[in-house]
Design an enzyme around this catalytic site. Structure first.
Site, PDB file in Angstrom:
ATOM      1  N   CYS A  86       0.871  -1.171   0.000  1.00 63.20           N
ATOM      2  CA  CYS A  86       0.000   0.000   0.000  1.00 63.20           C
ATOM      3  C   CYS A  86       0.909   1.223   0.000  1.00 63.20           C
ATOM      4  CB  CYS A  86      -0.987  -0.014   1.153  1.00 63.20           C
ATOM      5  SG  CYS A  86      -0.255  -0.124   2.804  1.00 63.20           S
ATOM      6  N   ALA A  87       0.451   2.331   0.548  1.00 63.16           N
ATOM      7  CA  ALA A  87       1.249   3.556   0.455  1.00 63.16           C
ATOM      8  C   ALA A  87       2.561   3.457   1.231  1.00 63.16           C
ATOM      9  CB  ALA A  87       0.436   4.751   0.941  1.00 63.16           C
TER      10      ALA A  87
END
Length: 346
Positions: free
Chosen positions: A93-94
């Site tokens: 994810c980020a």
């Protein structure tokens, strides 16, 4: 089952990456050919973010759990279809936080061996940019220069077919670097996607010698990294020239081959008014509407493109000059020079 966390540097080329960020984040830039399997959609991501900032962490998590729980059956089915390829899987994810860790933990709890990239996309970007800078300094660029329409891209394609390493920068950017640079091409990638593509092209090269076309820093809405430009300036340089009939023919072929190109050309013509005057551009419009593209290409080269390029072309000392009337013959001449003067001297 092995440890869940893995640094990106340990992820092998044959692994399947899954980007669990929102579609908007994915569109802005991802890791190579990662598949998007979003835990949050764009609206839910914004809603959870607002709850986190204006209410509490607990409220943000409550909203996320409620929304994601309804999607779990669909997410799981999509995951199973990806897993069926048999490739090892790593998620991100980020920042390698709640989204990828939570989904991977759930999958691992029911027997699926998946991994999470440490630091997520942010850590990958740092790794990729550092590698891009390093590779740009260790690869030797062989740069093709020349006026518009001399066939540089066609020559690059022919050299690639002969087994040489080529990076078609304009193909990566979906832009030719000129006023007409977007005509007939797909939408441009984001800056992050362009950089990722360039990094992978450098990384996957079979040798240290890479043929490219000379470019300015900006290609439409994307910019070439300064370390790449420095590497190109310090490389070997080939000047390509061709007779006007060849150039006119090549310009017309390139800019009219895609469906809808005629309307795009007509829409762009007004941009030339301040450079060439209203009378000339009105003539261009009439010729294009009549499908008579040759005279337009010839005048644009003589009065606009060639004068603009002359200053840049005079900045270099050329290792080879090639006259083009046949793309195949020009590519063969460059290949012979390469084998005799570049590889032999290495």
């Amino acid at each position: 089952m092995r440890e869940m966390w893995i640094p990106y540097a340990q992820v092998e080329e044959d692994w399947q990456l899954i980007d669990v960020r929102s579609p908007g984040e994915y569109a802005e830039g991802t890791i190579g050919e990662a598949i998007n399997l979003p835990i949050f959609g764009d609206e839910l991501r914004a809603e959870v973010g607002t709850a986190y900032k204006k209410k509490s962490v607990t409220e943000a998590k409550r909203r996320a759990v409620k929304a994601v729980s309804a999607q779990l059956p669909e997410l799981y089915e999509r995951f199973l279809s990806i897993e069926a390829t048999g490739r090892p899987i790593a998620m991100f994810c980020a920042r390698g936080g709640m989204r990828s860790q939570s989904f991977a933990s759930l999958l691992r709890a029911i027997g699926h061996e998946v991994f999470v990239i440490e630091g997520g996309y942010k850590a990958y970007r740092q790794h990729m940019l550092q590698a891009l800078h390093t590779l740009s300094g260790t690869r030797r660029f062989i740069v093709l220069h020349g006026n518009t329409g001399v066939g540089k891209t066609l020559i690059l394609n022919a050299l690639e077919e002969k087994g040489l390493d080529v990076i078609d920068i304009e193909a990566l950017a979906h832009h030719r670097g000129s006023m007409l640079g977007r005509v007939g091409l797909e939408p441009q990638p984001s800056q992050k996607t362009f950089e990722d593509r360039f990094y992978r092209a450098l990384k996957n090269a079979k040798s240290n010698n890479l043929f490219v076309e000379a470019e300015s820093k900006r290609l439409g809405r994307v910019n070439i990294d300064d370390t790449v430009l420095a590497g190109m300036r310090e490389g070997l340089h080939i000047y390509v020239d061709a007779p006007m009939w060849f150039r006119e023919q090549e310009i017309v072929r390139e800019y009219t081959r895609m469906e809808g190109a005629k309307q795009e050309l007509l829409a762009i013509m007004d941009n030339f008014r301040k450079h060439l005057g209203n009378e000339t551009v009105d003539e261009f419009v009439a010729l294009i509407q009549a499908n008579d593209y040759g005279p337009v290409a010839k005048v644009l080269m003589e009065r606009y493109y060639d004068p603009k390029y002359e200053y840049t072309s005079n900045q270099y000392t050329y290792d080879l000059k090639v006259w083009v009337e046949s793309v195949e013959a020009a590519a063969q001449e460059i290949l012979t020079w390469y084998r005799q003067s570049v590889v032999k001297d290495a």
